[in-house]
Write a protein that holds these residues in place. Sequence first.
Motif, PDB file in Angstrom:
ATOM      1  N   GLY B 150      70.905  74.651  27.204  1.00 10.07           N
ATOM      2  CA  GLY B 150      71.876  75.154  26.249  1.00 10.07           C
ATOM      3  C   GLY B 150      72.349  76.564  26.567  1.00 10.07           C
ATOM      4  N   GLU B 151      72.275  76.939  27.845  1.00  9.69           N
ATOM      5  CA  GLU B 151      72.747  78.264  28.244  1.00  9.69           C
ATOM      6  C   GLU B 151      74.195  78.160  28.722  1.00  9.69           C
ATOM      7  OE1 GLU B 151      69.959  79.877  31.069  1.00  9.69           O
ATOM      8  OE2 GLU B 151      68.262  79.578  29.717  1.00  9.69           O
ATOM      9  N   ASP B 152      74.921  79.273  28.642  1.00  8.91           N
ATOM     10  CA  ASP B 152      76.338  79.192  28.981  1.00  8.91           C
ATOM     11  C   ASP B 152      76.653  79.803  30.344  1.00  8.91           C
ATOM     12  OD1 ASP B 152      75.999  81.818  28.434  1.00  8.91           O
ATOM     13  OD2 ASP B 152      77.617  81.987  26.961  1.00  8.91           O
ATOM     14  N   GLY B 153      75.662  79.876  31.209  1.00  7.24           N
ATOM     15  CA  GLY B 153      75.899  80.378  32.562  1.00  7.24           C
ATOM     16  C   GLY B 153      76.735  79.403  33.372  1.00  7.24           C
ATOM     17  N   VAL B 154      77.395  79.954  34.394  1.00  3.52           N
ATOM     18  CA  VAL B 154      78.156  79.145  35.341  1.00  3.52           C
ATOM     19  C   VAL B 154      77.576  79.411  36.733  1.00  3.52           C
ATOM     20  CG1 VAL B 154      80.450  78.740  36.346  1.00  3.52           C
ATOM     21  CG2 VAL B 154      80.214  79.199  33.894  1.00  3.52           C
ATOM     22  N   VAL B 155      77.630  78.405  37.582  1.00  7.39           N
ATOM     23  CA  VAL B 155      77.029  78.514  38.909  1.00  7.39           C
ATOM     24  C   VAL B 155      78.114  78.677  39.972  1.00  7.39           C
ATOM     25  CG1 VAL B 155      75.471  77.433  40.566  1.00  7.39           C
ATOM     26  CG2 VAL B 155      75.165  77.011  38.108  1.00  7.39           C
ATOM     27  N   PHE B 156      77.957  79.701  40.798  1.00  8.26           N
ATOM     28  CA  PHE B 156      78.829  79.922  41.956  1.00  8.26           C
ATOM     29  C   PHE B 156      78.153  79.312  43.176  1.00  8.26           C
ATOM     30  CE2 PHE B 156      79.440  82.527  45.795  1.00  8.26           C
ATOM     31  CZ  PHE B 156      80.824  82.595  45.910  1.00  8.26           C
ATOM     32  N   CYS B 157      78.875  78.468  43.893  1.00 13.30           N
ATOM     33  CA  CYS B 157      78.306  77.848  45.089  1.00 13.30           C
ATOM     34  C   CYS B 157      79.347  77.902  46.193  1.00 13.30           C
ATOM     35  CB  CYS B 157      77.917  76.398  44.796  1.00 13.30           C
ATOM     36  SG  CYS B 157      77.240  75.547  46.224  1.00 13.30           S
ATOM     37  N   SER B 158      79.072  78.669  47.232  1.00 10.20           N
ATOM     38  CA  SER B 158      80.062  78.809  48.307  1.00 10.20           C
ATOM     39  C   SER B 158      79.573  78.173  49.599  1.00 10.20           C
ATOM     40  CB  SER B 158      80.370  80.285  48.534  1.00 10.20           C
ATOM     41  OG  SER B 158      79.218  80.952  48.973  1.00 10.20           O
TER      42      SER B 158
END
Lengths: 337, 344
Positions: B150-158
Amino acid sequence: MAASQSTAVAVKPKSNLEAVREAMREEMARDPRVILMGEDVGVRGGVFQASAGLYDQFGNKRVIDTPLAESVIVGAAIGAAVAGLRPIAEIQFADFSHPAFDQIVNEAARVRYRSRNGWGCPLVIRAPFGGGVHGGLYHSQSVEAFYAHVPGLKVVAPSTPGDMKGLLKSAIRDDDPVVFFEHKGIYGGPREVIPEGDHLVPIGKADVKRPGEHVSVIAYGLMLHRCLQAAEDLAGEGISVEVLDLRTLRPLDTEAILATARKTGRVCVVYEDNKALGVGAEVSALIAEQALFDLDAPIMRVAGPEVPAMPYAPPLEEWFMPSAEGIAEALRHLATF
Amino acid sequence: MARKQGAAAEARAPATDLPAERLLGMYRTMVTTRAVDERMWLLQRQGAIAFTIPCKGQEAAQIGAVAAFDPSRDWFYPYYRDVGVMLSLGMTPRDVFLGGFGKFDDPESGGRQMPYHWSLPKARVVTGSSPVATQIPHAAGTGMALQLKGEDGVVFCSFGEGSTSKGDFHEGVNFAAVRKAPVIFFCENNQYAISEGLEKQMAVRSVAERAAAYGIPGESVDGNDVFATYAVVRRAVERARAGDGPTLVEARTYRLMAHSSGDDDRNYRTREEIAEWAKKDPIQLFKEQLIRQGVLDEARAQALSAEVADEVDAATDAAEQAPWPEVADATRFVYAEGGNGRGR
């Protein structure tokens, strides 16, 4: 027998499959970080029904039907583990772990080491393994040697319901990746009474399943049961066989292996995988390095043949797998060497 | 449609919500990224370090993209060329050089990993390996975990465009798409997988087109333009944070150097081709944009470059003088030694 924290005794004997299910259910109830993911593990309850009922109990957020893609089953579990969850990733058959080999060996096993403890990867990869179920080349494999070779992984292969449950619970609580092999040939039996309560069996400890005096036989998985049968048969001939169940393949219980080798001086290692460069080689080398002068006979290995995998036709499958009779014959030879 | 969205974003640039101070900070990070990367190359050519894998030319894509994330709650799976991403997230030039030498104080790995193999637990930058695309399934799993918690983090994946040929790209993006996981798949399309140009890598015209196979938005943007890249990635981050799932963003850019210090690019591409792309140098472009906006002037840019050069010199010296790892340390942390990681 098993090192247990529990003293209570249940009455109903349980199967290995039930043991797996109970371990997962108890750990998921105990720790909200524990999730189960894999193909068919949710609504279907797993192709072997190992997770039957868990989807209804814990819901689709914690019991996750994934796409049919082994690399991402393990890879996404790694990503969930580093983010603070405790995933159990099911690979439907150990034979299908090879597409995830890179994620298991290059990633999960090395996360902690390569970040010098910056990150940890608490993850269990469950996989049914082994033959005797008419599974042919790709539903019968014993792949444990690949993974047992890798520092950073722990590799477990229990053979009895009490150990199955206690070791799986320990694996789920472990801070490092554990590859957990369940021999599908003994999912249904033999059953045994599992101690009730929070039954834990430590990773890294072997167990003497049958004490004996004349020869030692070391095994795991289905072969452990065939060794017990052989030991029973030989008892009638006056040959006393000690049966050591490795239970954990990495780290090996060096102390227990050397203890039985020193006790009887005659050791046979039995495994279903093909013989060369497998678990038997490591166990034999360990004994040769550290207990050579306690031996009265050369170390013997009884294992599968050097063909790529187990054939499907019943006579060929039977030929592939070491039998209780074959093991007994080897132990007879060893006892009289 | 995806391509149209990208084109629209480029047309809008450089209109932006980024304040002047932030833009100056990003410019400084770009200049520092270039200086660090060039110093690494120099150190390798001098024989002081064993290896480097340059990012020269990709700075705008990296710094523009990461600016759209929230370092206080988002997660990062950069790939090896992402010096600009890491300096944006709080890694220092000294840290990078410590990793270059393999010194004990290297915050990524204590000298265990090759250079540019990032890990920074305090910034939620997760450790990576060398085989490409392996981080893509991890990012999908972290996105799933954030949803479950239930966290609102977003994941960056390059990753580079070479990675999009791999199975882990397909499995990871598909997994994230099915679960609507909050992951931005950011492809730095630098036109080459070592020696192999795009025509040897893919039959699609653009990496962004691959998004259609997963039912997610795919956007292609000029990766040499900070503003354009930021705008596209920011929209993608907003969608992900709102629960609308992943986006595949392709930043079109160019690798101005060889693949690595072990590569020689003279037999697979022309000097003329490199010279053409050098004219579109992302740092020069950003500088011109900032000068046009009145955020920067030539004198200030020169002073800033001089400061950065001094900083990089000092960082190089500090890293060079730092202690090596003890051999006894090499057997540590194969498994947990009480507690589960210093970062968690």
